[in-house]
Design a protein around this motif. Structure first.
Motif, PDB file in Angstrom:
ATOM      1  N   ASN A 118       0.797  -1.230   0.000  1.00 53.95           N
ATOM      2  CA  ASN A 118       0.000   0.000   0.000  1.00 53.95           C
ATOM      3  C   ASN A 118       0.831   1.282   0.000  1.00 53.95           C
ATOM      4  O   ASN A 118       0.273   2.380  -0.013  1.00 53.95           O
ATOM      5  CB  ASN A 118      -0.912   0.039   1.215  1.00 53.95           C
ATOM      6  CG  ASN A 118      -2.024  -0.992   1.121  1.00 53.95           C
ATOM      7  OD1 ASN A 118      -2.340  -1.468   0.038  1.00 53.95           O
ATOM      8  ND2 ASN A 118      -2.581  -1.346   2.252  1.00 53.95           N
ATOM      9  N   TYR A 166       3.116   4.382  -1.099  1.00 54.56           N
ATOM     10  CA  TYR A 166       3.479   5.243  -2.211  1.00 54.56           C
ATOM     11  C   TYR A 166       4.878   5.801  -1.963  1.00 54.56           C
ATOM     12  O   TYR A 166       5.366   5.785  -0.836  1.00 54.56           O
ATOM     13  CB  TYR A 166       2.489   6.401  -2.347  1.00 54.56           C
ATOM     14  CG  TYR A 166       1.244   6.026  -3.095  1.00 54.56           C
ATOM     15  CD1 TYR A 166       0.252   5.270  -2.494  1.00 54.56           C
ATOM     16  CD2 TYR A 166       1.076   6.411  -4.423  1.00 54.56           C
ATOM     17  CE1 TYR A 166      -0.884   4.908  -3.180  1.00 54.56           C
ATOM     18  CE2 TYR A 166      -0.062   6.055  -5.125  1.00 54.56           C
ATOM     19  CZ  TYR A 166      -1.040   5.296  -4.500  1.00 54.56           C
ATOM     20  OH  TYR A 166      -2.157   4.929  -5.192  1.00 54.56           O
ATOM     21  N   PHE A 181       6.610  19.442  -1.643  1.00 55.77           N
ATOM     22  CA  PHE A 181       6.269  18.250  -2.423  1.00 55.77           C
ATOM     23  C   PHE A 181       6.750  18.419  -3.860  1.00 55.77           C
ATOM     24  O   PHE A 181       6.543  19.453  -4.494  1.00 55.77           O
ATOM     25  CB  PHE A 181       4.752  18.053  -2.395  1.00 55.77           C
ATOM     26  CG  PHE A 181       4.253  16.988  -3.338  1.00 55.77           C
ATOM     27  CD1 PHE A 181       3.773  17.324  -4.602  1.00 55.77           C
ATOM     28  CD2 PHE A 181       4.251  15.672  -2.954  1.00 55.77           C
ATOM     29  CE1 PHE A 181       3.298  16.355  -5.459  1.00 55.77           C
ATOM     30  CE2 PHE A 181       3.778  14.684  -3.814  1.00 55.77           C
ATOM     31  CZ  PHE A 181       3.301  15.035  -5.068  1.00 55.77           C
ATOM     32  N   GLN A 196       5.039  12.229  -6.663  1.00 57.16           N
ATOM     33  CA  GLN A 196       4.632  11.008  -5.966  1.00 57.16           C
ATOM     34  C   GLN A 196       4.254   9.949  -6.981  1.00 57.16           C
ATOM     35  O   GLN A 196       3.669  10.264  -8.021  1.00 57.16           O
ATOM     36  CB  GLN A 196       3.448  11.289  -5.042  1.00 57.16           C
ATOM     37  CG  GLN A 196       2.997  10.117  -4.188  1.00 57.16           C
ATOM     38  CD  GLN A 196       1.842  10.510  -3.293  1.00 57.16           C
ATOM     39  OE1 GLN A 196       0.710  10.659  -3.742  1.00 57.16           O
ATOM     40  NE2 GLN A 196       2.129  10.697  -2.011  1.00 57.16           N
ATOM     41  N   ALA A 220       2.414   6.528   3.537  1.00 50.86           N
ATOM     42  CA  ALA A 220       1.034   6.943   3.257  1.00 50.86           C
ATOM     43  C   ALA A 220       0.097   5.762   3.412  1.00 50.86           C
ATOM     44  O   ALA A 220      -1.004   5.787   2.944  1.00 50.86           O
ATOM     45  CB  ALA A 220       0.880   7.569   1.875  1.00 50.86           C
ATOM     46  N   GLY A 221       0.540   4.755   4.103  1.00 50.90           N
ATOM     47  CA  GLY A 221      -0.335   3.644   4.451  1.00 50.90           C
ATOM     48  C   GLY A 221      -0.851   3.839   5.855  1.00 50.90           C
ATOM     49  O   GLY A 221      -1.348   4.888   6.201  1.00 50.90           O
ATOM     50  N   SER A 222      -0.704   2.851   6.704  1.00 53.33           N
ATOM     51  CA  SER A 222      -1.233   2.962   8.062  1.00 53.33           C
ATOM     52  C   SER A 222      -0.252   3.622   9.010  1.00 53.33           C
ATOM     53  O   SER A 222      -0.502   3.687  10.198  1.00 53.33           O
ATOM     54  CB  SER A 222      -1.580   1.566   8.585  1.00 53.33           C
ATOM     55  OG  SER A 222      -0.422   0.761   8.602  1.00 53.33           O
ATOM     56  N   ILE A 239       2.992   6.872   9.415  1.00 59.47           N
ATOM     57  CA  ILE A 239       3.458   8.138   8.863  1.00 59.47           C
ATOM     58  C   ILE A 239       4.810   7.949   8.197  1.00 59.47           C
ATOM     59  O   ILE A 239       5.717   7.372   8.790  1.00 59.47           O
ATOM     60  CB  ILE A 239       3.578   9.193   9.961  1.00 59.47           C
ATOM     61  CG1 ILE A 239       2.259   9.299  10.710  1.00 59.47           C
ATOM     62  CG2 ILE A 239       3.982  10.539   9.371  1.00 59.47           C
ATOM     63  CD1 ILE A 239       1.082   9.622   9.823  1.00 59.47           C
ATOM     64  N   PRO A 240       4.968   8.456   6.981  1.00 57.64           N
ATOM     65  CA  PRO A 240       6.278   8.364   6.323  1.00 57.64           C
ATOM     66  C   PRO A 240       7.351   9.033   7.171  1.00 57.64           C
ATOM     67  O   PRO A 240       7.104  10.058   7.798  1.00 57.64           O
ATOM     68  CB  PRO A 240       6.071   9.123   5.022  1.00 57.64           C
ATOM     69  CG  PRO A 240       4.606   9.089   4.782  1.00 57.64           C
ATOM     70  CD  PRO A 240       3.980   9.123   6.134  1.00 57.64           C
ATOM     71  N   PHE A 294      11.115  10.762   7.486  1.00 55.75           N
ATOM     72  CA  PHE A 294      12.181  11.420   6.747  1.00 55.75           C
ATOM     73  C   PHE A 294      13.528  10.855   7.176  1.00 55.75           C
ATOM     74  O   PHE A 294      13.794  10.676   8.359  1.00 55.75           O
ATOM     75  CB  PHE A 294      12.189  12.926   7.032  1.00 55.75           C
ATOM     76  CG  PHE A 294      11.110  13.695   6.328  1.00 55.75           C
ATOM     77  CD1 PHE A 294       9.828  13.761   6.860  1.00 55.75           C
ATOM     78  CD2 PHE A 294      11.377  14.372   5.142  1.00 55.75           C
ATOM     79  CE1 PHE A 294       8.840  14.480   6.221  1.00 55.75           C
ATOM     80  CE2 PHE A 294      10.392  15.091   4.499  1.00 55.75           C
ATOM     81  CZ  PHE A 294       9.120  15.143   5.036  1.00 55.75           C
TER      82      PHE A 294
END
Lengths: 109, 120
Positions: free
Chosen positions: A30, A32, A46, A49, A92-94, A96-97, A99
């Motif tokens: 899932n 991205y 941004f 993506q 961007a799934g369940s 937080i991305p 850094f």
């Protein structure tokens, strides 16, 4: 939690194409892939993506191979103003991305 | 479309003093994030709100940091008492939602300019 690995720094010259590769071996189905650009004294911005194959916008292209274990941000014909730190994020799934330290790109005249 | 607004832009305080940062996200964005960025490092998530509820605050030093988003719109991050190692940029960010939309794109996170804190 997908971890990303990028080169710490890169150098280029005006007018050249720059490719920054990010490794993300344990990317989830899932997830991205998102790239951000950060100039000194500013928040990250941004850029692009994607999920798979190739994505292109007015700023950059993002190439993602079929296994999605890596991705390459391509900046065509860089200028001095492209000098910045570039971050690759997977998520961007369940969750937080996260850094990493990013890639510091320096464009020389 | 207005971006994420933050204030103050710069703040210098002495250690053990308190400071508060304010953030107004992009209109309609339900998710709000506070990140801390120390010089030379990538941003680190401190807390995430979904509307007025906390989704993740696992990296927030709760003995000195607090954050609220009472009405689900703007948010305040407070540090009391400040330590020298709190010197950093505090970035607020927002996104439309959170989590994966099946078949859709991930939720893009938009950042503000940041609030620079120097603790002396």
């Amino acid at each position: 939690l997908a971890k990303t690995t990028q080169p710490i720094s890169m150098d280029s010259y005006e007018g050249q194409e720059v490719n920054i590769t990010c490794s993300h071996n344990n990317i989830a189905t899932n997830d991205y892939i998102t790239w951000y650009q950060q100039f000194p004294s500013q928040g990250p911005r941004f850029i692009i993506q994607g999920y798979k194959t190739k994505v292109t916008n007015e700023v950059a292209s993002l190439f993602i191979p079929a296994d999605r274990k890596s991705s390459t941000l391509s900046l065509p014909r860089v200028s001095l103003s492209d000098t910045a730190v570039y971050y690759c994020l997977v998520g961007a799934g369940s969750y937080i991305p996260t850094f990493g330290r990013g890639t510091s790109l320096i464009v020389h005249p | 479309e207005a971006g994420v607004a933050q204030s103050p832009r710069y703040k210098i305080i002495e250690k053990r003093q308190s400071v508060a940062f304010w953030c107004n996200p992009i209109s309609g964005h339900a998710t709000l994030y506070w990140y801390q960025q120390i010089l030379g490092q990538g941003p680190k998530l401190l807390i995430q709100f979904q509307n007025n509820g906390v989704v993740d605050d696992s990296q927030l030093p709760k003995d000195r940091f607090s954050a609220e988003r009472l009405k689900g719109v703007d948010s305040t991050l407070k540090i009391q008492p400040a330590k020298l190692e709190d010197s950093a940029v505090y970035l607020c960010a927002s996104s439309k939602g959170w989590g994966q939309i099946p078949g859709g794109s991930g939720n893009t996170i938009y950042f503000g300019e940041g609030s620079w804190l120097t603790v002396v």
